[in-house]
Design an enzyme around this catalytic site. Structure first.
Site, PDB file in Angstrom:
ATOM      1  N   ASP A   1       0.868  -1.166   0.000  1.00  0.00           N
ATOM      2  CA  ASP A   1       0.000   0.000   0.000  1.00  0.00           C
ATOM      3  C   ASP A   1       0.909   1.220   0.000  1.00  0.00           C
ATOM      4  O   ASP A   1       1.551   1.524   1.011  1.00  0.00           O
ATOM      5  CB  ASP A   1      -0.905  -0.001   1.239  1.00  0.00           C
ATOM      6  CG  ASP A   1      -1.847   1.189   1.298  1.00  0.00           C
ATOM      7  OD1 ASP A   1      -1.678   2.136   0.498  1.00  0.00           O
ATOM      8  OD2 ASP A   1      -2.747   1.201   2.164  1.00  0.00           O
TER       9      ASP A   1
ATOM     10  N   ASN B   1       3.976   3.347 -10.489  1.00  0.00           N
ATOM     11  CA  ASN B   1       2.825   3.352 -11.385  1.00  0.00           C
ATOM     12  C   ASN B   1       1.508   3.619 -10.669  1.00  0.00           C
ATOM     13  O   ASN B   1       0.557   4.104 -11.282  1.00  0.00           O
ATOM     14  CB  ASN B   1       2.759   2.000 -12.110  1.00  0.00           C
ATOM     15  CG  ASN B   1       1.438   1.779 -12.813  1.00  0.00           C
ATOM     16  OD1 ASN B   1       1.188   2.347 -13.874  1.00  0.00           O
ATOM     17  ND2 ASN B   1       0.570   0.948 -12.216  1.00  0.00           N
TER      18      ASN B   1
ATOM     19  N   TYR C   1      -6.189  15.352 -10.050  1.00  0.00           N
ATOM     20  CA  TYR C   1      -5.338  14.446 -10.822  1.00  0.00           C
ATOM     21  C   TYR C   1      -4.316  15.213 -11.655  1.00  0.00           C
ATOM     22  O   TYR C   1      -3.118  14.899 -11.644  1.00  0.00           O
ATOM     23  CB  TYR C   1      -6.209  13.576 -11.726  1.00  0.00           C
ATOM     24  CG  TYR C   1      -5.442  12.567 -12.545  1.00  0.00           C
ATOM     25  CD1 TYR C   1      -5.024  11.374 -11.978  1.00  0.00           C
ATOM     26  CD2 TYR C   1      -5.133  12.807 -13.887  1.00  0.00           C
ATOM     27  CE1 TYR C   1      -4.304  10.436 -12.719  1.00  0.00           C
ATOM     28  CE2 TYR C   1      -4.427  11.885 -14.636  1.00  0.00           C
ATOM     29  CZ  TYR C   1      -4.018  10.699 -14.050  1.00  0.00           C
ATOM     30  OH  TYR C   1      -3.309   9.777 -14.795  1.00  0.00           O
TER      31      TYR C   1
ATOM     32  N   ALA D   1      -7.008   3.057 -22.675  1.00  0.00           N
ATOM     33  CA  ALA D   1      -8.239   2.482 -22.131  1.00  0.00           C
ATOM     34  C   ALA D   1      -7.943   1.665 -20.874  1.00  0.00           C
ATOM     35  O   ALA D   1      -7.394   0.564 -20.940  1.00  0.00           O
ATOM     36  CB  ALA D   1      -8.910   1.594 -23.174  1.00  0.00           C
TER      37      ALA D   1
END
Length: 226
Positions: free
Chosen positions: A52, A75, A151, A183
């Site tokens: 985490d 990532n 974001y 996607a």
């Protein structure tokens, strides 16, 4: 053999990065919060690690269990709140920064001792064109059509954080990438790229040699001029 740790590797770009690097001969540790969701990564041959990135103890435990790290791929990321300017608050920003920005600091600090044991240490941070001012202000690019306070701001911070790390860690190749509009679950699978196309840049930067670039921002077509 190259040992690579990927955060957020249970699905999407992280999982596809794991697949491609395993195919390239890397030993991949696939970090994820919930290891019960690690079947796909394990099936590829990745070693699933509970991680985490928002929890210091979890980060420390994950790194303590690794024999070495040659490549760290940061990532893991979240979209965060979609609230407008009237509703978006500091807590909303803190939430998205915790996963998208602060986690890179946590991971990098914890991984540095292991990276320094490598003959070719590499860090790749996953950012976004949505955090790159030149793209966001170009009316010919899709990034200019999308607005958000969380974001986008976090990904701008990732780009600058990477630049600073590249200056402060001259013995390590530190780069950031823009996957492009891919996607994934993050955008409701609306992106025009496949996950394979979306991982072209991260795979390219994760497999550079000791004479490779550092401090760059790249997409699947190559280095993006600042």
């Amino acid at each position: 053999m190259t040992t690579t740790l990927i955060t957020g590797a249970n699905k999407g770009l992280g999982l596809e990065t794991a697949r491609r690097l395993i195919e390239a001969g890397h030993t991949v540790y696939a970090g994820m919060r919930d290891t019960s969701k690690g079947a796909a990564a394990a099936a590829l041959g990745a070693k699933v690690v509970q991680l985490d990135v928002t929890d210091e103890a979890s980060v420390a435990a994950a790194l303590a269990g690794l024999p070495a790290v040659d490549v760290l791929i940061n990532n893991a990321g979240i979209i965060g709140s979609h609230a407008g300017a009237d509703e978006f608050g500091a807590d909303d920003l803190a939430e998205v920064f915790d996963t998208n920005v602060y986690s890179i600091v946590r991971m990098t600090k914890a991984a540095l001792p292991l990276l320094r044991e490598s003959s070719n240490p590499v860090i790749v941070n996953v950012a976004s064109g949505l955090g790159f001012p030149r793209f966001v202000t170009d009316p010919n690019r899709v990034e200019s059509t999308i607005s958000g306070l969380g974001y986008m701001t976090s990904k701008a911070a990732v780009i600058m954080l990477t630049l600073q790390y590249s200056k402060m860690l001259p013995g390590i190749r530190v780069n950031t990438i823009d996957p492009g509009y891919t996607a994934t679950d993050l955008n409701g699978h609306n992106g025009h790229q496949t996950v394979t196309e979306g991982t072209d840049a991260v795979v390219a930067l994760a497999t550079i040699g000791a004479d490779g670039p550092t401090g760059t921002f790249s997409d699947r077509d190559g280095v993006i001029a600042y």
